[in-house]
Design a protein around this motif. Sequence first.
Motif, mmCIF file in Angstrom:
data_model
loop_
_atom_site.group_PDB
_atom_site.id
_atom_site.type_symbol
_atom_site.label_atom_id
_atom_site.label_comp_id
_atom_site.label_asym_id
_atom_site.label_seq_id
_atom_site.Cartn_x
_atom_site.Cartn_y
_atom_site.Cartn_z
ATOM 1 N N ASP A 87 75.226 69.473 80.261
ATOM 2 C CA ASP A 87 74.055 69.208 79.416
ATOM 3 C C ASP A 87 73.840 68.669 78.219
ATOM 4 O OD1 ASP A 87 76.921 68.855 77.455
ATOM 5 O OD2 ASP A 87 77.019 71.094 76.650
ATOM 6 N N GLY A 88 73.865 67.280 78.155
ATOM 7 C CA GLY A 88 73.558 66.163 78.067
ATOM 8 C C GLY A 88 74.586 66.016 76.603
ATOM 9 N N GLN A 89 75.133 66.425 75.896
ATOM 10 C CA GLN A 89 75.522 66.686 74.968
ATOM 11 C C GLN A 89 77.273 67.154 74.511
ATOM 12 O OE1 GLN A 89 72.916 66.903 72.565
ATOM 13 N NE2 GLN A 89 71.858 67.113 74.094
ATOM 14 N N SER A 90 77.702 67.470 75.046
ATOM 15 C CA SER A 90 79.119 68.373 74.670
ATOM 16 C C SER A 90 79.657 67.020 75.244
ATOM 17 C CB SER A 90 79.115 69.446 75.301
ATOM 18 O OG SER A 90 79.322 69.594 76.227
ATOM 19 N N PHE A 91 79.827 66.038 76.485
ATOM 20 C CA PHE A 91 80.667 65.124 76.664
ATOM 21 C C PHE A 91 81.433 65.634 77.140
ATOM 22 C CE2 PHE A 91 78.945 63.072 72.276
ATOM 23 C CZ PHE A 91 77.833 62.772 72.865
ATOM 24 N N PRO A 92 81.820 66.784 78.125
ATOM 25 C CA PRO A 92 82.784 67.780 79.217
ATOM 26 C C PRO A 92 83.752 66.699 79.861
ATOM 27 C CG PRO A 92 80.930 67.609 79.685
ATOM 28 C CD PRO A 92 80.311 66.958 78.844
ATOM 29 N N VAL A 93 83.071 65.461 80.209
ATOM 30 C CA VAL A 93 83.798 64.487 81.317
ATOM 31 C C VAL A 93 84.487 63.685 80.256
ATOM 32 C CG1 VAL A 93 83.279 63.154 83.420
ATOM 33 C CG2 VAL A 93 81.604 65.374 82.764
ATOM 34 N N LEU A 94 85.630 62.851 81.487
ATOM 35 C CA LEU A 94 86.266 61.877 80.506
ATOM 36 C C LEU A 94 86.430 61.182 81.163
ATOM 37 C CD1 LEU A 94 88.310 60.685 78.462
ATOM 38 C CD2 LEU A 94 89.667 61.746 79.390
ATOM 39 N N TYR A 183 91.802 61.157 69.618
ATOM 40 C CA TYR A 183 90.964 60.453 68.726
ATOM 41 C C TYR A 183 89.465 60.668 69.725
ATOM 42 C CZ TYR A 183 88.725 56.410 66.897
ATOM 43 O OH TYR A 183 87.660 55.439 65.949
ATOM 44 N N ARG A 184 89.615 60.309 71.379
ATOM 45 C CA ARG A 184 88.293 60.150 71.755
ATOM 46 C C ARG A 184 87.570 61.698 70.915
ATOM 47 N NH1 ARG A 184 85.070 63.585 75.445
ATOM 48 N NH2 ARG A 184 84.484 61.364 76.753
ATOM 49 N N GLN A 185 88.277 63.039 71.547
ATOM 50 C CA GLN A 185 87.677 64.313 71.329
ATOM 51 C C GLN A 185 87.323 64.163 69.925
ATOM 52 O OE1 GLN A 185 87.296 65.019 74.983
ATOM 53 N NE2 GLN A 185 88.280 66.928 74.686
ATOM 54 N N GLU A 186 87.606 63.777 69.271
ATOM 55 C CA GLU A 186 87.040 63.949 67.851
ATOM 56 C C GLU A 186 86.349 63.295 67.354
ATOM 57 O OE1 GLU A 186 86.971 64.995 64.128
ATOM 58 O OE2 GLU A 186 88.676 66.315 65.410
ATOM 59 N N PHE A 187 86.269 61.700 67.762
ATOM 60 C CA PHE A 187 85.005 61.041 67.353
ATOM 61 C C PHE A 187 84.522 60.743 68.273
ATOM 62 C CE2 PHE A 187 89.007 59.934 64.838
ATOM 63 C CZ PHE A 187 88.192 60.463 63.750
#
Length: 490
Positions: A87-94, A183-187
């Motif tokens: 979707d280009g928005q939710s950053f689902p790949v780490l 931290y990554r997931q929050e910010f």
Amino acid sequence: APRDRLNVLANIIGKSYGESFAEFEGNPAPETVQGSGDVKYHKGAVGKWVGRDGVSLPVTLASNPSHLEAVDPVVEGMARAKQDQVDGQSFPVLPVLIHGDAAFAGQGVVAETLNLSQLKGYRTGGTVHLVINNQLGFTTAPTEARSSVYATDVAKMVQAPIFHVNGDDPEACVRVARLAVAYRQEFHKDVVVDLVCYRLHGHNEGDDPSYTQPLMYKKIEGHRSVRKLYTEALVKRGDITLDEAEQALEDFTALLQGALDETRSMSPPRFDRVPTRRLEAAPSLSDTATGVARERLDALATAANEIPEGFRLHPKLVRQFAQRYEAYAAGEVDWSLGEELALASLLLDGTDVRLTGQDTRRGTFSQRHAVLVDYDDGSEHVALEHVGERLAGSPPFEQTTRPGRFYVRDSLLSEYAALGFEYGYSVEARNALVCWEAQFGDFANGGQIIIDNFLVAAEEKWGQRSGLVLLLPHGYEGQGGEHSSARLER
């Protein structure tokens, strides 16, 4: 970091010990000449990691060359392409990048990649950087490898949190890793874990590190291993018994020995002649229809250059565009309009297009103007983003697929990381047109490491293909030595 990859391949990706042993025993794949020609540490893989709760996670380990850290922007590009496909928005790949301490401090592409992290065209929602800090780079001591106090100080440029943790304390490492991911997931920003440890052996299997670091390696020889220290802690706490610990070690050693014995019992392949790779014949240009009907071009030319109501175009562009379309009506198309029509036709056919580079939105020579800026209020208009919605379903465009998405971005002032990012993007976005444009053709020299180690060689080394297009304006045009080095033979 090269030697850590074997651990990742076995314990996270799920590559069998037998496969790794076979490579080290010199059993090449029959379709290659002496194997891939690349060392075992460089091969990538795709696997699935299954947690204790049964939840599985697909994992990709990117192939990488010996040029340390060159893979960093490639991984970021791969991650961004995967995210755009969702979707280009939710950053689902780490993205997770594992570095060595000397390379993190010394390789300039690390700073370039960090600089990508919050830019609109390159964001991946934060990367976890794990620095395996051996306090040594091959044979070079920290005092000769950096001017900063810590190897991780370069990450301060993006205000990334940096956690320093003792590698002898596995549970502290786990706590820090969880904190880093949280931290990554929050910010949605980068975070660094500095794993302070040591290298037990030399840089490679036959290297003697005591030549150059005798005092350090005397200490290392007398230091108990992480496994022994942690086993003692578990036994003292009553979590396991000493017998259980010894049995676990024996079981694991037997597992490795069994895989090695099985590998050595297999007969290596014998070749009567040097095998040759069968290449699929590429279609000739005459087999590929690339033309576009005039009525489609007329509609595309109109739609791609409609200006929104109330949008004030720069006065010079008003004249420039008017002259361009007078020429079009007379049957002439300049380079910039030809490019615009080609991209618009691809977008209407459902092909995504990503076009990036230094000053690419306007174009180095004020020729493209893919992004228009309102002369009064600075608002922006990207015509090619809206071509699909304007023309879809209307004659002569009976739309059967969604229009392609158009991404055009000015890159940071970088060739190395910027080109690496687009290469990684193109590896994942196989059906998109991905283009990187140098400001001048000879500026591609700044990305030569990516060209040499990935674009030119990745298919032979790793079977990895890319459809990346390099746009290199100006080659040999008599501008002297400064702007005449982008000749075809380079």
